[in-house]
Design an enzyme around this catalytic site. Structure first.
Site, PDB file in Angstrom:
ATOM      1  CG  ASP A  47      -1.143  -0.952 -11.219  1.00 28.25           C
ATOM      2  OD1 ASP A  47      -0.938   0.238 -10.935  1.00 28.25           O
ATOM      3  OD2 ASP A  47      -0.228  -1.739 -11.547  1.00 28.25           O
ATOM      4  CD  GLU A  74      -2.941   2.588  -8.471  1.00 27.46           C
ATOM      5  OE1 GLU A  74      -1.813   3.072  -8.607  1.00 27.46           O
ATOM      6  OE2 GLU A  74      -3.174   1.575  -7.757  1.00 27.46           O
ATOM      7  CE1 TYR A  96      -5.112   3.560  -4.709  1.00 25.54           C
ATOM      8  CE2 TYR A  96      -5.017   5.517  -6.103  1.00 25.54           C
ATOM      9  CZ  TYR A  96      -4.390   4.454  -5.499  1.00 25.54           C
ATOM     10  OH  TYR A  96      -3.039   4.263  -5.666  1.00 25.54           O
ATOM     11  CG  ASP A 112      -5.987   0.166  -2.617  1.00 30.06           C
ATOM     12  OD1 ASP A 112      -5.744  -0.071  -1.411  1.00 30.06           O
ATOM     13  OD2 ASP A 112      -5.092   0.377  -3.459  1.00 30.06           O
ATOM     14  CG  ASN A 167      -3.275   2.471  -0.304  1.00 29.43           C
ATOM     15  OD1 ASN A 167      -2.452   1.576  -0.479  1.00 29.43           O
ATOM     16  ND2 ASN A 167      -3.586   3.350  -1.247  1.00 29.43           N
ATOM     17  CG  ASP A 175      -7.917  -4.186  -2.614  1.00 29.10           C
ATOM     18  OD1 ASP A 175      -8.157  -3.242  -3.372  1.00 29.10           O
ATOM     19  OD2 ASP A 175      -6.783  -4.705  -2.506  1.00 29.10           O
ATOM     20  CG  ASP A 177      -0.426  -3.768  -8.335  1.00 26.38           C
ATOM     21  OD1 ASP A 177      -1.619  -3.483  -8.569  1.00 26.38           O
ATOM     22  OD2 ASP A 177       0.436  -2.901  -8.068  1.00 26.38           O
ATOM     23  CG  HIS A 178      -4.613  -4.089  -5.727  1.00 26.43           C
ATOM     24  ND1 HIS A 178      -4.973  -3.781  -4.436  1.00 26.43           N
ATOM     25  CD2 HIS A 178      -3.619  -3.226  -6.060  1.00 26.43           C
ATOM     26  CE1 HIS A 178      -4.229  -2.775  -3.998  1.00 26.43           C
ATOM     27  NE2 HIS A 178      -3.398  -2.418  -4.971  1.00 26.43           N
TER      28      HIS A 178
END
Length: 344
Positions: free
Chosen positions: A97, A123, A198, A237, A239, A309, A334-335
């Protein structure tokens, strides 16, 4: 209108309140008001209070206590495959992030303690020219590869840092529509491919859901073509929370990005093409194991999260799978990071 009167009788003074509503007048003395207030106070004392500020609960009813968070504890690492072979490859993946902010939050200290053979980042939000010296000069990973958005600086971006030089490194999936956003790096090693990705978010209001559906089809085709040449590890990630067990609030998120029927079906199709979610392979019933928590509402401390993830493996690599870890105590994004132990 309210009219206050004072009435004198035998040296006893009482204040009365005359209340007139639509022509009807009633008289309430301060003495009766005092008695009623005292009664209410006694009744309130029998109930439960919310820090003394909430109104009393009705008699016989209990105030619902907030639920204690159910946390996930990462178990000890399994360092052998089911057939007894010792792990000889360790890969860590982390959506940071924002790479520069993550470096300032001491993310690299955690990486050094974890000591993977390959570190994959998503990211990164950082053009190669703006990379922090702390990461570009890391001696632990002499071979470093970066991909970023061609059009938007500070958007998307992935990285792969390796102790051992890959045979070959490529960027993207061969589709300009997708590759301009800097979302995929593929490294070829002697016995497998490593792909870090990502995956595009469908966005607030699902404004990119159609694009995401196209991505899922074409990314699966890219991976399937690789798998015909060598087995692969996909990490990053992705998503999507695949099943209801993979997020805290499944019922309220079925129309939100990351848990739509379309995104989940895209992941189903990837698995049907011969790939395996390594975490669910080893821990099929493990609930409350998440890798992402929004910064809002103290979600991480409450463990209100999503498992976005993954390490996804070709079926040919499953005999060498040792462990798939969720390092949910690692902070800085935040991950949280995830780590794969395998035999290659």
């Amino acid at each position: 209108p309210h009219i206050k009167l004072c009435i004198s009788a035998t040296r006893v003074y009482s204040c009365v309140r005359v209340v007139c509503l639509r022509g009807v007048c009633g008289i309430r003395t301060s003495e009766s008001m005092s008695k009623r207030a005292k009664k209410n106070e006694q009744e309130a004392g029998d109930g439960d209070h919310d820090n003394g500020t909430a109104p009393a609960a009705k008699k016989g009813k209990k105030v619902k206590e907030p639920e204690a968070p159910i946390l996930y504890s990462d178990p000890p690492d399994k360092m052998n495959s089911k057939d007894g072979r010792a792990a000889n490859m360790k890969i860590t993946s982390w959506n940071v992030d924002g790479l520069r902010a993550w470096v300032k939050k001491k993310g690299l200290d955690w990486v050094r303690d974890e000591a993977p053979d390959v570190l994959c980042l998503q990211e990164t939000k950082c053009a190669e020219k703006s990379l922090p010296d702390e990461i570009t000069s890391m001696p632990e990973f002499p071979h470093k590869y970066w991909a970023g958005s061609d059009e938007k600086e500070g958007y998307s971006g992935v990285a792969m840092l390796c102790k051992t030089e890959p045979l070959k490194v490529t960027y993207g999936i061969g589709k300009e529509e997708h590759d301009k956003e800097g979302r995929v790096i593929t490294a070829e090693f002697p016995t497998f491919f490593l792909v870090t990705a990502y995956v595009p978010n469908s966005g607030r209001g699902l404004v990119r859901l159609d694009y995401r559906k196209t991505w899922d089809v074409e990314f699966k085709a890219y991976l399937s073509d690789l798998d015909k040449r060598k087995p692969l590890v996909l990490c990053g990630d992705l998503n999507v929370a695949h099943e209801e067990i993979d997020l805290k609030n499944s019922k309220g998120n079925k129309k939100n990005a990351g848990f739509t029927a379309e995104e989940r079906e895209g992941f189903n199709q990837l698995l049907a093409a011969g790939f395996t979610d390594s975490f669910r392979e080893l821990y099929p019933e493990q609930a409350n194991a998440y890798t992402f928590w929004t910064y809002m509402m103290n979600s991480r401390s409450k463990n209100v999260g999503w498992r976005l993830d993954y390490f996804v493996l070709s079926s040919a690599l499953l005999p060498g799978l040792c462990d798939s870890k969720i390092r949910n105590q690692a902070m800085g994004s935040d991950h949280c990071p995830i780590t794969l132990h395998m035999v290659v």
